[in-house]
Write an enzyme that holds these catalytic residues in place. Structure first.
Site, PDB file in Angstrom:
ATOM      1  N   GLU A   1       1.186  -1.966 -18.176  1.00 39.57           N
ATOM      2  CA  GLU A   1       2.380  -1.795 -19.812  1.00 39.57           C
ATOM      3  C   GLU A   1       2.041  -2.543 -20.183  1.00 39.57           C
ATOM      4  O   GLU A   1       2.388  -3.787 -20.331  1.00 39.57           O
ATOM      5  CB  GLU A   1       3.829  -1.868 -18.917  1.00 39.57           C
ATOM      6  CG  GLU A   1       4.407  -1.260 -19.720  1.00 39.57           C
ATOM      7  CD  GLU A   1       6.026  -1.343 -19.366  1.00 39.57           C
ATOM      8  OE1 GLU A   1       6.046  -1.057 -17.839  1.00 39.57           O
ATOM      9  OE2 GLU A   1       6.918  -0.975 -20.140  1.00 39.57           O
TER      10      GLU A   1
ATOM     11  N   HIS B   1       6.491  -2.646 -29.085  1.00 36.71           N
ATOM     12  CA  HIS B   1       5.647  -1.840 -27.961  1.00 36.71           C
ATOM     13  C   HIS B   1       4.807  -1.296 -29.309  1.00 36.71           C
ATOM     14  O   HIS B   1       3.848  -0.933 -28.388  1.00 36.71           O
ATOM     15  CB  HIS B   1       6.715  -0.741 -27.384  1.00 36.71           C
ATOM     16  CG  HIS B   1       7.077  -0.939 -25.953  1.00 36.71           C
ATOM     17  ND1 HIS B   1       7.037  -0.605 -25.272  1.00 36.71           N
ATOM     18  CD2 HIS B   1       8.375  -1.887 -25.969  1.00 36.71           C
ATOM     19  CE1 HIS B   1       7.958  -1.145 -23.823  1.00 36.71           C
ATOM     20  NE2 HIS B   1       8.245  -2.074 -24.095  1.00 36.71           N
TER      21      HIS B   1
ATOM     22  N   LYS C   1      14.598  -1.914 -14.279  1.00 37.86           N
ATOM     23  CA  LYS C   1      13.508  -1.329 -14.606  1.00 37.86           C
ATOM     24  C   LYS C   1      12.564  -2.582 -15.359  1.00 37.86           C
ATOM     25  O   LYS C   1      11.518  -3.112 -15.059  1.00 37.86           O
ATOM     26  CB  LYS C   1      13.613  -0.166 -15.295  1.00 37.86           C
ATOM     27  CG  LYS C   1      11.919   0.194 -15.510  1.00 37.86           C
ATOM     28  CD  LYS C   1      10.689   0.298 -16.135  1.00 37.86           C
ATOM     29  CE  LYS C   1       9.734   0.422 -16.482  1.00 37.86           C
ATOM     30  NZ  LYS C   1       8.578   0.000 -17.635  1.00 37.86           N
TER      31      LYS C   1
ATOM     32  N   ASP D   1       4.491  -7.456  -1.375  1.00 32.58           N
ATOM     33  CA  ASP D   1       4.760  -6.016  -1.241  1.00 32.58           C
ATOM     34  C   ASP D   1       5.178  -5.632  -2.199  1.00 32.58           C
ATOM     35  O   ASP D   1       6.764  -5.956  -2.203  1.00 32.58           O
ATOM     36  CB  ASP D   1       5.359  -5.609   0.618  1.00 32.58           C
ATOM     37  CG  ASP D   1       5.655  -4.542   0.530  1.00 32.58           C
ATOM     38  OD1 ASP D   1       5.632  -3.996   0.153  1.00 32.58           O
ATOM     39  OD2 ASP D   1       5.020  -4.286   2.001  1.00 32.58           O
TER      40      ASP D   1
HETATM   41  P1  NDP Z   1       1.454 -11.354   9.066  1.00 33.44           P
HETATM   42  O1  NDP Z   1       1.834 -10.655   9.965  1.00 33.44           O
HETATM   43  O2  NDP Z   1       0.680 -11.817   7.947  1.00 33.44           O
HETATM   44  O3  NDP Z   1       2.035 -12.935  10.158  1.00 33.44           O
HETATM   45  C1  NDP Z   1       2.635 -14.178   8.862  1.00 33.44           C
HETATM   46  C2  NDP Z   1       0.876 -14.915   9.166  1.00 33.44           C
HETATM   47  O4  NDP Z   1       0.602 -16.097   8.325  1.00 33.44           O
HETATM   48  C3  NDP Z   1       0.808 -15.327  10.693  1.00 33.44           C
HETATM   49  O5  NDP Z   1      -0.742 -15.150  11.384  1.00 33.44           O
HETATM   50  C4  NDP Z   1       0.188 -16.776  10.692  1.00 33.44           C
HETATM   51  O6  NDP Z   1      -0.210 -17.597  11.848  1.00 33.44           O
HETATM   52  C5  NDP Z   1       0.471 -17.402   9.616  1.00 33.44           C
HETATM   53  N1  NDP Z   1       0.939 -18.160   8.773  1.00 33.44           N
HETATM   54  C6  NDP Z   1       0.531 -20.240   8.216  1.00 33.44           C
HETATM   55  N2  NDP Z   1       1.136 -20.536   8.456  1.00 33.44           N
HETATM   56  C7  NDP Z   1       1.988 -20.313   7.885  1.00 33.44           C
HETATM   57  C8  NDP Z   1       3.558 -20.244   7.403  1.00 33.44           C
HETATM   58  N3  NDP Z   1       3.784 -21.366   7.775  1.00 33.44           N
HETATM   59  N4  NDP Z   1       4.635 -19.600   8.538  1.00 33.44           N
HETATM   60  C9  NDP Z   1       4.598 -18.902   8.485  1.00 33.44           C
HETATM   61  N5  NDP Z   1       3.431 -17.621   8.929  1.00 33.44           N
HETATM   62  C10 NDP Z   1       3.025 -18.692   8.609  1.00 33.44           C
HETATM   63  O7  NDP Z   1       2.564 -11.371   7.459  1.00 33.44           O
HETATM   64  P2  NDP Z   1       4.569 -11.405   7.551  1.00 33.44           P
HETATM   65  O8  NDP Z   1       4.924 -11.363   8.880  1.00 33.44           O
HETATM   66  O9  NDP Z   1       4.800 -12.147   6.699  1.00 33.44           O
HETATM   67  O10 NDP Z   1       4.639  -9.191   6.845  1.00 33.44           O
HETATM   68  C11 NDP Z   1       4.070  -9.405   6.135  1.00 33.44           C
HETATM   69  C12 NDP Z   1       3.218  -8.214   5.606  1.00 33.44           C
HETATM   70  O11 NDP Z   1       3.915  -7.133   6.377  1.00 33.44           O
HETATM   71  C13 NDP Z   1       3.281  -7.250   4.251  1.00 33.44           C
HETATM   72  O12 NDP Z   1       2.230  -7.190   4.108  1.00 33.44           O
HETATM   73  C14 NDP Z   1       4.135  -5.671   4.180  1.00 33.44           C
HETATM   74  O13 NDP Z   1       3.086  -4.956   3.066  1.00 33.44           O
HETATM   75  C15 NDP Z   1       3.735  -5.402   5.251  1.00 33.44           C
HETATM   76  N6  NDP Z   1       4.784  -4.769   5.888  1.00 33.44           N
HETATM   77  C16 NDP Z   1       5.612  -4.673   5.188  1.00 33.44           C
HETATM   78  C17 NDP Z   1       6.990  -3.490   5.633  1.00 33.44           C
HETATM   79  C18 NDP Z   1       7.827  -3.105   5.081  1.00 33.44           C
HETATM   80  O14 NDP Z   1       8.434  -4.384   3.974  1.00 33.44           O
HETATM   81  N7  NDP Z   1       9.394  -2.609   5.653  1.00 33.44           N
HETATM   82  C19 NDP Z   1       6.917  -2.683   7.441  1.00 33.44           C
HETATM   83  C20 NDP Z   1       5.894  -3.493   7.933  1.00 33.44           C
HETATM   84  C21 NDP Z   1       4.662  -4.367   7.371  1.00 33.44           C
HETATM   85  P3  NDP Z   1       0.008 -17.293  12.880  1.00 33.44           P
HETATM   86  O15 NDP Z   1      -0.226 -16.480  13.649  1.00 33.44           O
HETATM   87  O16 NDP Z   1      -0.413 -18.902  13.688  1.00 33.44           O
HETATM   88  O17 NDP Z   1       1.686 -17.931  13.261  1.00 33.44           O
END
Ligand code: NDP
Length: 416
Positions: A76, A367, A253, A269
């Site tokens: 935009e 704009h 918005k 997200d």
């Molecule tokens: P992840 O599932 O990727 O989990 C976080 C990852 O980051 C883990 O692998 C973790 O490693 C790693 N990590 C490294 N350093 C850190 C730290 N300091 N703190 C925390 N984690 C660390 O991501 P999220 O759980 O954040 O989920 C986000 C995703 O979920 C987005 O892509 C979103 O779009 C999607 N989503 C959203 C939904 C919604 O909003 N309704 C529903 C379902 C999915 P380790 O495994 O070693 O801990």
């Protein structure tokens, strides 16, 4: 030359020379945009292509005494210019103060039950087990210093809700919380005697990040309107948004123009952030503005935004998106709080710039000046033609037909 007058290459060079962008990130953004085909094919299902958006930057957004370079991905016109304008005004006034909440993401495990009192009592009696199951479900987040913090049981009409507040550390936390919620739901089914109806995070129930700024009226003056008058009208526009839902939606918005673009640029997200923001705006039962402005007794204009922001700086798709990682580096977003504070400050100054335009020259002057570029592109202009056709369009009654005519005239001239 001003930053916006430079070429993209010169802008990158300036940011690198200022130590704000790494040479590797500059090279990444200089290259043809796009993901590695194998990454793109595995990130989503049925992948058939990629899309690209321009990436801009808000220069020196002043947040808590720090100058933040905020990356924005948006199609935009005028969003980036307005954000920079708002950041400039905030900088003249000591900057934005922002405070992020403790990072808690809530998972819901909900039972549909005809015996709610019994289910409430059973869940309450098993809190220690709930905590143990949550820790076992995601040991790595516990090792990182996070994990389940709060356990709350509430009765709803025909349902009992177990709310699990999880500290997901540097991650947005959706997957982490869903893993914990499903494990707890599975375990609780044995105690309750029936499986939960649903076990998933909520994109609501997020404490807001709050940002404030106080402005001297003379810093708001436009070419034709005095600063005090602009300040008065901004306060009125803010009040209008509290009584007119139709205005509040557009007001919000405009805030999300910047916030959504920065959320997207950092690989976060944006659907989660948008859903959370609008639910928060409607939390009182009447949809309200996320940012409000009022005139203080000393004549200064005070602005405040409260915005829930479910974002992370690791995890999700971020590691698969090199540009998102470069965007996090450019912003210096090394913690969830740093990103949240910048996003809230951005939303506040974006709103300021929009309201100041509405209170002064109106939104269309700025704009349409930028829209001229889009019209030139839509008319088929390429390369250097875009700027020439846009310049011809400015100051005229802009339309696609006018852009096509200007392009045809330019090409004819060049042939002669
Ligand atoms: P992840 O599932 O990727 O989990 C976080 C990852 O980051 C883990 O692998 C973790 O490693 C790693 N990590 C490294 N350093 C850190 C730290 N300091 N703190 C925390 N984690 C660390 O991501 P999220 O759980 O954040 O989920 C986000 C995703 O979920 C987005 O892509 C979103 O779009 C999607 N989503 C959203 C939904 C919604 O909003 N309704 C529903 C379902 C999915 P380790 O495994 O070693 O801990």
């Amino acid at each position: 030359m001003k930053f916006y007058e430079l070429s993209p290459e010169e802008r990158r060079r300036q940011l690198v020379e200022a130590g704000l962008m790494t040479p590797a990130d500059a090279a990444l953004w200089a290259g043809t945009p796009g993901l590695d085909p194998a990454v793109a094919a595995h990130l989503i299902e049925n992948q058939i292509g990629q899309i690209a958006l321009p990436l801009g930057v808000v220069r020196d957004l002043p947040v808590n005494g720090r100058s933040v370079q905020v990356p924005l991905a948006t199609e935009e016109p005028s969003v980036v210019a307005a954000a920079n304008n708002g950041a400039r005004i905030a900088a003249l006034n000591g900057g934005v103060q922002a405070q992020a909440p403790a990072h808690l993401v809530v998972g819901e495990v909900v039972f549909a039950t005809a015996a709610p009192d019994r289910v409430v009592a059973l869940l309450a009696a098993h809190e220690a087990e709930i905590r143990a199951v949550a820790a076992a479900a995601h040991p790595s987040i516990v090792r990182r210093g996070g994990g389940l913090r709060t356990v709350t049981v509430t009765r709803l009409d025909g349902f009992v809700k177990l709310a699990l507040g999880v500290d997901s550390q540097a991650a947005m936390g959706a997957n982490i919380v869903n893993t914990i919620a499903e494990a707890v739901g599975h375990a609780a089914a044995a105690w309750v005697g029936e499986p939960p109806l649903v076990a998933i995070l909520t994109n609501g129930d997020t404490e807001p990040t709050v940002a404030t700024v106080t402005l001297a009226p003379d810093t708001l003056a436009t070419r034709n309107v005095a600063g005090a008058e602009i300040a008065r009208r901004i306060a009125q526009l803010s009040r209008l948004a509290t009584v007119d839902v139709a205005r509040a939606v557009t007001h919000n918005k405009g805030i999300m123009n910047g916030v959504g673009a920065a959320v997207l640029a950092t690989g976060n997200d944006w659907r989660a952030v948008a859903a959370g923001a609008h639910a928060f705006a409607a939390a009182s039962g009447r949809y309200q503005p996320l940012a409000t402005w009022h005139l203080q007794e000393d004549g200064r204009l005070a602005g405040r935004i409260a915005l829930p922001l479910q974002v992370g700086v690791v995890g999700g798709a971020m590691s698969a998106l090199p540009s998102a990682q470069a965007a996090l580096r450019l912003g210096g977003f090394d913690s969830v709080a740093a990103l949240q504070q910048a996003l809230a400050a951005l939303g506040l100054v974006q709103n300021l710039a929009a309201l100041r335009a509405l209170a002064g020259p109106g939104i269309q002057a700025g704009h349409m000046a930028l829209q001229a570029n889009s019209l030139a592109i839509a008319a088929g202009a390429t390369g250097d033609e875009i700027a020439v056709v846009a310049a011809t369009l400015r100051g005229t009654a802009m339309s696609l037909a006018a852009a096509q005519q200007a392009l045809a005239a330019l090409r004819k001239d060049e042939q002669q």
